[in-house]
Write a protein that holds these residues in place. Structure first.
Motif, PDB file in Angstrom:
ATOM      1  N   ALA A 151       6.342  37.475  -6.368  1.00 49.92           N
ATOM      2  CA  ALA A 151       7.550  37.148  -7.205  1.00 49.92           C
ATOM      3  C   ALA A 151       7.677  35.500  -7.196  1.00 49.92           C
ATOM      4  CB  ALA A 151       8.735  37.856  -6.669  1.00 49.92           C
ATOM      5  N   ILE A 152       7.788  34.811  -6.077  1.00 51.03           N
ATOM      6  CA  ILE A 152       7.742  33.418  -6.154  1.00 51.03           C
ATOM      7  C   ILE A 152       6.683  32.861  -5.413  1.00 51.03           C
ATOM      8  CG2 ILE A 152       9.327  31.538  -5.094  1.00 51.03           C
ATOM      9  CD1 ILE A 152      11.637  33.281  -4.731  1.00 51.03           C
ATOM     10  N   THR A 153       6.224  31.850  -6.122  1.00 57.06           N
ATOM     11  CA  THR A 153       5.153  31.020  -5.489  1.00 57.06           C
ATOM     12  C   THR A 153       5.741  29.675  -5.408  1.00 57.06           C
ATOM     13  OG1 THR A 153       4.063  30.690  -7.530  1.00 57.06           O
ATOM     14  CG2 THR A 153       3.100  32.278  -6.210  1.00 57.06           C
ATOM     15  N   LEU A 154       5.028  28.901  -4.523  1.00 57.07           N
ATOM     16  CA  LEU A 154       5.340  27.449  -4.165  1.00 57.07           C
ATOM     17  C   LEU A 154       4.485  26.481  -4.909  1.00 57.07           C
ATOM     18  CD1 LEU A 154       6.760  27.804  -0.457  1.00 57.07           C
ATOM     19  CD2 LEU A 154       8.046  27.642  -2.597  1.00 57.07           C
ATOM     20  N   GLY A 155       5.227  25.394  -5.302  1.00 59.96           N
ATOM     21  CA  GLY A 155       4.367  24.257  -5.950  1.00 59.96           C
ATOM     22  C   GLY A 155       4.807  22.970  -5.136  1.00 59.96           C
ATOM     23  N   LEU A 156       4.572  21.903  -5.649  1.00 51.61           N
ATOM     24  CA  LEU A 156       4.686  20.789  -5.019  1.00 51.61           C
ATOM     25  C   LEU A 156       6.086  20.595  -4.275  1.00 51.61           C
ATOM     26  CD1 LEU A 156       3.286  18.035  -4.505  1.00 51.61           C
ATOM     27  CD2 LEU A 156       4.614  17.227  -6.475  1.00 51.61           C
ATOM     28  N   TYR A 157       6.326  20.078  -2.944  1.00 49.23           N
ATOM     29  CA  TYR A 157       7.562  19.984  -2.436  1.00 49.23           C
ATOM     30  C   TYR A 157       8.238  21.455  -2.270  1.00 49.23           C
ATOM     31  CZ  TYR A 157       7.314  15.064  -3.656  1.00 49.23           C
ATOM     32  OH  TYR A 157       6.890  13.779  -3.719  1.00 49.23           O
ATOM     33  N   GLU A 158       7.472  22.349  -2.245  1.00 51.03           N
ATOM     34  CA  GLU A 158       8.137  23.811  -1.993  1.00 51.03           C
ATOM     35  C   GLU A 158       8.776  24.135  -3.272  1.00 51.03           C
ATOM     36  OE1 GLU A 158       9.036  25.211   1.796  1.00 51.03           O
ATOM     37  OE2 GLU A 158       7.075  24.319   2.591  1.00 51.03           O
ATOM     38  N   GLN A 159       8.390  23.445  -4.529  1.00 51.43           N
ATOM     39  CA  GLN A 159       9.212  24.025  -5.659  1.00 51.43           C
ATOM     40  C   GLN A 159       8.898  25.370  -6.006  1.00 51.43           C
ATOM     41  OE1 GLN A 159       7.523  21.294  -8.447  1.00 51.43           O
ATOM     42  NE2 GLN A 159       8.942  19.567  -7.943  1.00 51.43           N
ATOM     43  N   PRO A 160      10.136  26.500  -6.039  1.00 50.99           N
ATOM     44  CA  PRO A 160       9.912  27.714  -6.533  1.00 50.99           C
ATOM     45  C   PRO A 160       9.573  27.962  -7.787  1.00 50.99           C
ATOM     46  CG  PRO A 160      12.121  27.430  -6.288  1.00 50.99           C
ATOM     47  CD  PRO A 160      11.618  26.068  -6.227  1.00 50.99           C
ATOM     48  N   HIS A 161       8.467  28.691  -8.018  1.00 58.84           N
ATOM     49  CA  HIS A 161       8.119  29.282  -9.425  1.00 58.84           C
ATOM     50  C   HIS A 161       8.279  30.898  -9.495  1.00 58.84           C
ATOM     51  CE1 HIS A 161       6.660  25.598 -10.734  1.00 58.84           C
ATOM     52  NE2 HIS A 161       6.194  25.320  -9.745  1.00 58.84           N
ATOM     53  N   VAL A 162       9.113  31.272 -10.271  1.00 66.64           N
ATOM     54  CA  VAL A 162       9.416  32.745 -10.243  1.00 66.64           C
ATOM     55  C   VAL A 162       8.387  33.368 -11.219  1.00 66.64           C
ATOM     56  CG1 VAL A 162      11.059  34.605 -10.967  1.00 66.64           C
ATOM     57  CG2 VAL A 162      11.655  32.383  -9.674  1.00 66.64           C
ATOM     58  N   HIS A 163       7.790  34.488 -10.915  1.00 67.33           N
ATOM     59  CA  HIS A 163       6.839  35.316 -11.704  1.00 67.33           C
ATOM     60  C   HIS A 163       7.561  36.461 -12.235  1.00 67.33           C
ATOM     61  CE1 HIS A 163       3.579  32.369 -10.948  1.00 67.33           C
ATOM     62  NE2 HIS A 163       4.121  32.461  -9.824  1.00 67.33           N
ATOM     63  N   GLU A 164       8.065  36.601 -13.098  1.00 69.72           N
ATOM     64  CA  GLU A 164       8.950  37.742 -13.835  1.00 69.72           C
ATOM     65  C   GLU A 164       8.219  38.890 -13.592  1.00 69.72           C
ATOM     66  OE1 GLU A 164      10.928  37.101 -17.507  1.00 69.72           O
ATOM     67  OE2 GLU A 164      12.135  35.624 -16.802  1.00 69.72           O
ATOM     68  N   GLU A 165       7.007  38.904 -13.742  1.00 68.13           N
ATOM     69  CA  GLU A 165       6.370  40.445 -13.905  1.00 68.13           C
ATOM     70  C   GLU A 165       6.220  40.987 -12.355  1.00 68.13           C
ATOM     71  OE1 GLU A 165       4.857  37.442 -14.255  1.00 68.13           O
ATOM     72  OE2 GLU A 165       3.062  37.384 -13.757  1.00 68.13           O
ATOM     73  N   PHE A 166       6.786  40.065 -11.476  1.00 64.91           N
ATOM     74  CA  PHE A 166       6.579  40.677 -10.159  1.00 64.91           C
ATOM     75  C   PHE A 166       7.999  40.621  -9.514  1.00 64.91           C
ATOM     76  CE2 PHE A 166       2.255  39.304 -10.102  1.00 64.91           C
ATOM     77  CZ  PHE A 166       1.688  40.475 -10.020  1.00 64.91           C
ATOM     78  N   CYS A 167       9.025  39.904  -9.978  1.00 67.20           N
ATOM     79  CA  CYS A 167      10.334  39.509  -9.452  1.00 67.20           C
ATOM     80  C   CYS A 167      11.000  41.240  -9.747  1.00 67.20           C
ATOM     81  CB  CYS A 167      11.087  38.528 -10.012  1.00 67.20           C
ATOM     82  SG  CYS A 167      12.638  38.386  -9.672  1.00 67.20           S
ATOM     83  N   VAL A 168      11.681  41.725  -8.637  1.00 68.20           N
ATOM     84  CA  VAL A 168      12.375  43.020  -8.782  1.00 68.20           C
ATOM     85  C   VAL A 168      14.034  42.630  -8.760  1.00 68.20           C
ATOM     86  CG1 VAL A 168      10.799  44.103  -7.719  1.00 68.20           C
ATOM     87  CG2 VAL A 168      12.620  43.233  -6.332  1.00 68.20           C
ATOM     88  N   GLY A 169      14.482  41.319  -8.437  1.00 68.73           N
ATOM     89  CA  GLY A 169      15.808  40.983  -8.601  1.00 68.73           C
ATOM     90  C   GLY A 169      16.692  41.478  -7.731  1.00 68.73           C
ATOM     91  N   CYS A 170      16.277  41.563  -6.336  1.00 64.41           N
ATOM     92  CA  CYS A 170      16.900  41.979  -5.171  1.00 64.41           C
ATOM     93  C   CYS A 170      18.075  41.112  -4.929  1.00 64.41           C
ATOM     94  CB  CYS A 170      15.952  42.194  -4.030  1.00 64.41           C
ATOM     95  SG  CYS A 170      15.355  40.471  -3.332  1.00 64.41           S
ATOM     96  N   GLY A 171      17.923  39.784  -5.085  1.00 61.51           N
ATOM     97  CA  GLY A 171      18.888  38.886  -5.133  1.00 61.51           C
ATOM     98  C   GLY A 171      19.031  38.029  -3.782  1.00 61.51           C
ATOM     99  N   LEU A 172      17.807  38.321  -2.869  1.00 61.93           N
ATOM    100  CA  LEU A 172      18.052  37.683  -1.516  1.00 61.93           C
ATOM    101  C   LEU A 172      17.919  36.345  -1.567  1.00 61.93           C
ATOM    102  CD1 LEU A 172      15.627  40.247   0.567  1.00 61.93           C
ATOM    103  CD2 LEU A 172      18.318  39.702   0.791  1.00 61.93           C
ATOM    104  N   CYS A 173      16.938  35.941  -2.597  1.00 62.62           N
ATOM    105  CA  CYS A 173      16.843  34.474  -2.955  1.00 62.62           C
ATOM    106  C   CYS A 173      18.292  33.652  -3.382  1.00 62.62           C
ATOM    107  CB  CYS A 173      15.806  34.102  -3.885  1.00 62.62           C
ATOM    108  SG  CYS A 173      16.093  35.157  -5.367  1.00 62.62           S
ATOM    109  N   GLU A 174      18.944  34.203  -4.161  1.00 63.69           N
ATOM    110  CA  GLU A 174      19.965  33.762  -4.673  1.00 63.69           C
ATOM    111  C   GLU A 174      21.282  33.762  -3.352  1.00 63.69           C
ATOM    112  OE1 GLU A 174      21.998  35.626  -8.183  1.00 63.69           O
ATOM    113  OE2 GLU A 174      23.879  34.495  -7.749  1.00 63.69           O
ATOM    114  N   GLN A 175      21.113  34.821  -2.479  1.00 64.31           N
ATOM    115  CA  GLN A 175      22.106  34.663  -1.396  1.00 64.31           C
ATOM    116  C   GLN A 175      21.671  33.524  -0.316  1.00 64.31           C
ATOM    117  OE1 GLN A 175      21.593  38.348   0.708  1.00 64.31           O
ATOM    118  NE2 GLN A 175      22.743  37.347   2.873  1.00 64.31           N
TER     119      GLN A 175
END
Lengths: 204, 308
Positions: A151-175
Motif C-alpha cells: 500500500a505504501i512504498t518508500l522513495g528518497l528520504y523515505e518519501q511515502p508513495h501510496v498505491h491505490e490498488e492496495f491501500c485499504v484505508g484503515c487510517g493507521l498512517c493518518e493516525q
C-alpha cells in the motif's frame, strides 16, 4: 364515525415520526464529515440500508476506534458506526465484521486475504506538508501501514508513495503522521463513490 | 400438581418488576462484558488493567473473570451473550425485534438468515402470552411503571387526566416510522421506540461514556406518560406493543374470569388496567399479564391461565 376516529388517529400517528427532523436540528451539523465506515462495510448506500444501528460493532471493537454517530452528522447517520482515522485508525482485527447481525459489515477474517478485501478509503499524501518530501527523513506512515511495501512504498528520504490498488484505508498512517495537520489523509470510500457520480468543480 | 406458586396479582407485580430489572441489568452487563473481553484481549492481566484504567476497572475485570469462568471460556461466553434490546444474543440464541425486521424488509428488502431466525422466539412468545413483553421484558416500561406509581401517589393532590388512547395511532406511528426509516435510516427507531431509546441510552453510557440523543425522546415519553395517562406511550404510541397485541389477540395464556363469582356493576379491573383491557367483558386483546387487575378485584374472580 368509529372508522373516522381510527383514520384520524392513524394519520396523527403517521405525523409523529415526521417531527424527528426537528430533533435532528437540536445539534448543529458538523462541517467536517470525513469519517470512515468499519472494515467490510458494504458500499455506502447499501450499508445505510442494512445497518440497523444496534451498535454491537462499536462495543466489540478492542481498539475503540469505532464510535456511534450522534446527531452531529444528521439524522441519516444517527446510530450508525464511524471511524475518525486521525483520532484512531482501524487495526483490521475484523471483530466488528463477526458480530454484525444484518450483514451490513461483510464477514472477514483477520488474515492477509481478509485485509485485502477491505475498502474503507484511500490514503492521499499532501506532499507540501510531508516532512520526507521536504528532505527531512520521516517514514512514520510506512511503519504504521499494515500492508507495507504494497500500500505504501518508500522513495528518497523515505518519501511515502501510496498505491491505490492496495491501500485499504484503515487510517493507521493518518493516525501515526507526526506532522500537524496530518500530511497523509484517508479519503473515505463513501466520498470516492460520491465523487465519481458527481465530480466537484473546484477540487484542489 | 403445581410446580409454581399460584400467580396472584401481587406476586405477578413483583415478578414483573424483578424480571424487568434483570433485563435492565442484562443490558448493562452485556455491554460491560464485551468491554471486559476487549480488556482481556488488550492486557490479559489485572495488574495491567489497573495501570491503564484504574482500580475500579481492575475489580470489574477480576470479578468478570471469575464469574464468566463458571460458564466456560470467558471470551466464548461473551461472544455468545452480547447486544441490546434491538438485536441480542443470549447464550448464542439470536433475538430480533419485529420492528427491526419490518424496517429492514422495507428498506433493504432482505433478511439475513441469523436475523430471521431471531424472530422465532419473540413472535412465538407473543402468540402464546400476548403482550408479555410489555410488562416483563421491556426495560422502558419499568420507567412507566414508576411513573404510574408517582401518579397514584400524587393523585390526592394533583389532577392527572386519563386520556383514552385513540385506536390506530400506534399503527400510524409504525407506518410513519417506516417512512422515516426509508428516508433517513434505521437509526430513527432509537428515537421512536421506548425500549430502543432505553437500550441506546444505557449502551452509550456504559460502552462509550456519552449521553445519547435517545435520552431526549425517553424524557418526552416520560412526560407523555405523566400527563396523559398510565402507560400512555405503551398503549398509544409504541408500534411494537401494537404488533404484539395484534399477534396475541388469541393468546393461549391470558387473564381469565370466573363469571359466577364476578360481581355485577363492578368495573375496578377496567379502571386499573393500563392497556384498556376489560376482563369484566372477557375482552383481553392487549393483556400483558401484569397482574394489576388481580390485585384490585374485590371478589378475586380473576386469575391468569389458559383461556377457555
Amino acid at each position: 364515525m368509529n372508522r373516522r376516529n381510527f383514520v384520524t388517529a392513524f394519520l396523527g400517528g403517521v405525523a409523529i415520526p415526521f417531527l424527528l427532523p426537528l430533533l435532528g436540528r437540536l445539534q448543529n451539523k458538523s462541517w467536517i464529515q470525513r469519517f470512515l465506515r468499519p472494515p467490510g462495510a458494504l458500499p455506502e448506500k447499501e450499508f445505510v440500508d442494512a445497518c440497523i444501528g444496534c451498535g454491537q460493532c462499536a462495543n466489540v471493537c478492542p481498539n475503540k476506534c469505532i464510535t456511534l454517530h450522534g446527531l452531529e452528522d444528521g439524522l441519516e447517520n444517527f446510530a450508525t458506526p464511524r471511524i475518525s482515522a486521525r483520532a484512531r485508525g482501524c487495526i483490521l482485527c475484523m471483530a466488528c465484521t463477526q458480530v454484525c447481525p444484518t450483514g451490513a459489515l461483510k464477514k472477514l477474517e483477520p488474515t492477509k486475504e481478509g485485509m485485502r478485501a477491505v475498502a474503507m478509503g484511500k490514503a492521499v499524501v499532501t506532499e507540501d506538508l510531508c516532512y520526507s518530501f521536504a528532505g527531512r527523513t520521516c517514514g512514520v506512515c510506512y511503519r504504521a501501514c499494515p500492508l507495507p511495501g504494497e500500500a505504501i512504498t518508500l522513495g528518497l528520504y523515505e518519501q511515502p508513495h501510496v498505491h491505490e490498488e492496495f491501500c485499504v484505508g484503515c487510517g493507521l498512517c493518518e493516525q501515526a503522521c507526526v506532522h500537524m495537520p496530518q500530511a497523509i489523509r484517508i479519503t473515505p470510500a463513501r466520498e470516492l463513490v460520491a465523487n465519481l457520480e458527481e465530480p466537484r468543480a473546484s477540487r484542489p | 400438581m403445581r410446580f409454581f406458586p399460584r400467580p396472584t396479582g401481587r406476586r405477578l407485580l413483583v415478578l414483573s418488576v424483578v424480571s424487568r430489572t434483570l433485563v435492565l441489568a442484562m443490558l448493562v452487563l452485556f455491554a460491560m462484558w464485551t468491554e471486559y473481553a476487549n480488556l482481556k484481549l488488550g492486557y490479559n492481566h489485572p495488574r495491567l488493567v489497573e495501570l491503564a484504567h484504574g482500580p475500579a476497572m481492575r475489580m470489574f475485570y477480576e470479578a468478570s473473570d471469575q464469574w464468566l469462568s463458571l460458564f466456560g471460556e470467558p471470551e466464548e461466553v461473551v461472544r455468545l451473550n452480547a447486544g441490546m434490546t434491538w438485536s441480542v444474543r443470549v447464550m448464542g440464541v439470536p433475538f430480533t425485534d419485529p420492528v427491526a425486521a419490518l424496517s429492514l424488509l422495507v428498506k433493504d428488502h432482505q433478511w439475513p438468515l441469523g436475523f430471521a431466525l431471531g424472530l422465532i422466539v419473540p413472535l412465538g412468545l407473543a402468540l402464546v402470552f400476548g403482550r408479555l413483553f410489555c410488562s416483563y421484558i421491556c426495560p422502558a416500561s419499568l420507567l412507566f411503571f414508576a411513573i404510574t406509581r408517582v401518579r397514584r401517589m400524587l393523585s390526592g393532590y394533583l389532577y392527572f387526566p386519563r386520556i383514552p388512547s385513540p385506536r390506530g395511532m400506534a399503527w400510524g406511528v409504525l407506518v410513519g416510522g417506516l417512512a422515516m426509516a426509508v428516508l433517513y435510516g434505521h437509526g430513527v427507531w432509537a428515537l421512536i421506540l421506548p425500549y430502543f431509546a432505553t437500550g441506546q441510552t444505557l449502551f452509550h453510557a456504559v460502552a462509550f461514556g456519552t449521553l445519547s440523543a435517545a435520552a431526549v425522546s425517553l424524557v418526552v415519553f416520560g412526560l407523555v406518560d405523566l400527563f396523559l395517562g398510565d402507560s400512555y406511550t405503551c398503549r398509544t404510541l409504541c408500534p411494537t406493543g401494537r404488533i404484539l397485541g395484534a399477534l396475541g389477540g388469541r393468546a393461549l395464556i391470558s387473564v381469565r374470569r370466573d363469571a359466577a363469582a364476578c360481581k355485577e356493576g363492578c368495573n375496578s379491573c377496567e379502571i386499573i388496567c393500563h392497556f384498556e383491557v376489560s376482563p369484566r367483558l372477557d375482552e383481553t386483546r392487549d393483556c400483558s399479564l401484569c397482574g394489576e387487575c388481580l390485585v384490585v378485584c374485590p371478589t378475586q374472580c380473576l386469575s391468569i391461565g389458559r383461556k377457555v
